[in-house]
Design a protein around this motif. Structure first.
Motif, PDB file in Angstrom:
ATOM      1  N   THR A  31       0.963  -1.198   0.106  1.00 52.72           N
ATOM      2  CA  THR A  31       0.269  -0.080  -0.232  1.00 52.72           C
ATOM      3  C   THR A  31       0.707   0.939  -0.297  1.00 52.72           C
ATOM      4  O   THR A  31       2.285   1.261   0.408  1.00 52.72           O
ATOM      5  CB  THR A  31      -1.034   0.187   0.941  1.00 52.72           C
ATOM      6  N   VAL A  32       0.448   1.662  -1.312  1.00 58.99           N
ATOM      7  CA  VAL A  32       1.425   3.519  -0.879  1.00 58.99           C
ATOM      8  C   VAL A  32       0.433   4.699  -0.757  1.00 58.99           C
ATOM      9  O   VAL A  32      -1.018   4.579  -1.162  1.00 58.99           O
ATOM     10  CB  VAL A  32       1.717   3.511  -2.524  1.00 58.99           C
ATOM     11  N   THR A  33       1.170   5.260   0.621  1.00 64.88           N
ATOM     12  CA  THR A  33       0.054   6.348   0.803  1.00 64.88           C
ATOM     13  C   THR A  33       1.321   8.212   0.898  1.00 64.88           C
ATOM     14  O   THR A  33       2.221   7.316   0.736  1.00 64.88           O
ATOM     15  CB  THR A  33      -0.306   6.229   2.590  1.00 64.88           C
ATOM     16  N   ASP A  34       0.778   8.235   0.954  1.00 62.65           N
ATOM     17  CA  ASP A  34       1.712   9.855   1.216  1.00 62.65           C
ATOM     18  C   ASP A  34       0.500  11.079   1.814  1.00 62.65           C
ATOM     19  O   ASP A  34      -0.755  10.997   2.316  1.00 62.65           O
ATOM     20  CB  ASP A  34       1.810  11.030  -0.491  1.00 62.65           C
ATOM     21  N   ASP A  35       1.875  12.156   2.813  1.00 64.14           N
ATOM     22  CA  ASP A  35       0.503  13.475   3.203  1.00 64.14           C
ATOM     23  C   ASP A  35       0.875  13.896   2.876  1.00 64.14           C
ATOM     24  O   ASP A  35       0.890  15.267   3.491  1.00 64.14           O
ATOM     25  CB  ASP A  35       1.318  13.160   5.217  1.00 64.14           C
ATOM     26  N   TRP A  36       0.709  14.404   1.250  1.00 61.07           N
ATOM     27  CA  TRP A  36       1.193  15.779   1.057  1.00 61.07           C
ATOM     28  C   TRP A  36      -0.472  16.151   0.814  1.00 61.07           C
ATOM     29  O   TRP A  36      -1.104  15.871   0.564  1.00 61.07           O
ATOM     30  CB  TRP A  36       2.055  15.661  -0.393  1.00 61.07           C
ATOM     31  N   GLN A  38      -2.868  18.119  -1.086  1.00 56.80           N
ATOM     32  CA  GLN A  38      -4.245  18.061  -2.316  1.00 56.80           C
ATOM     33  C   GLN A  38      -3.108  18.858  -3.410  1.00 56.80           C
ATOM     34  O   GLN A  38      -2.950  19.226  -4.754  1.00 56.80           O
ATOM     35  CB  GLN A  38      -5.497  18.581  -2.341  1.00 56.80           C
ATOM     36  N   VAL A  40       0.405  21.236  -3.534  1.00 51.84           N
ATOM     37  CA  VAL A  40       2.237  22.018  -3.393  1.00 51.84           C
ATOM     38  C   VAL A  40       2.074  23.487  -3.767  1.00 51.84           C
ATOM     39  O   VAL A  40       1.982  23.643  -5.015  1.00 51.84           O
ATOM     40  CB  VAL A  40       2.995  21.063  -3.773  1.00 51.84           C
TER      41      VAL A  40
END
Length: 66
Positions: A31-36, A38, A40
């Motif tokens: 599973t790939v997640t990010d905390d960027w 919406q 930038v």
């Protein structure tokens, strides 16, 4: 100063490759997640750098002429 080494070209030997850890077998379960956020934020200076280095490429890629 000490004596010189016998082989002055010893530095040309390729580096020893380290063994890498084997990949997990079931990659489909990753599973790939990010905390960027919406959106930038980008500064004007960053845009100018990209235009300076990649302007010709951008013109070619986004040109309406074919």
């Amino acid at each position: 100063m000490g004596p010189l080494p016998d082989d002055l070209y010893d530095h040309l030997r390729p580096p020893v490759r380290r063994r890498r850890r084997p990949a997990k077998k079931k990659q489909s379960e990753w599973t790939v997640t990010d905390d960027w956020p919406q959106e930038v934020p980008i500064t004007e200076a960053e845009i100018e750098v990209f235009e300076a280095w990649f302007g010709d490429l951008f013109d070619e890629l986004f040109s309406t002429r074919h």
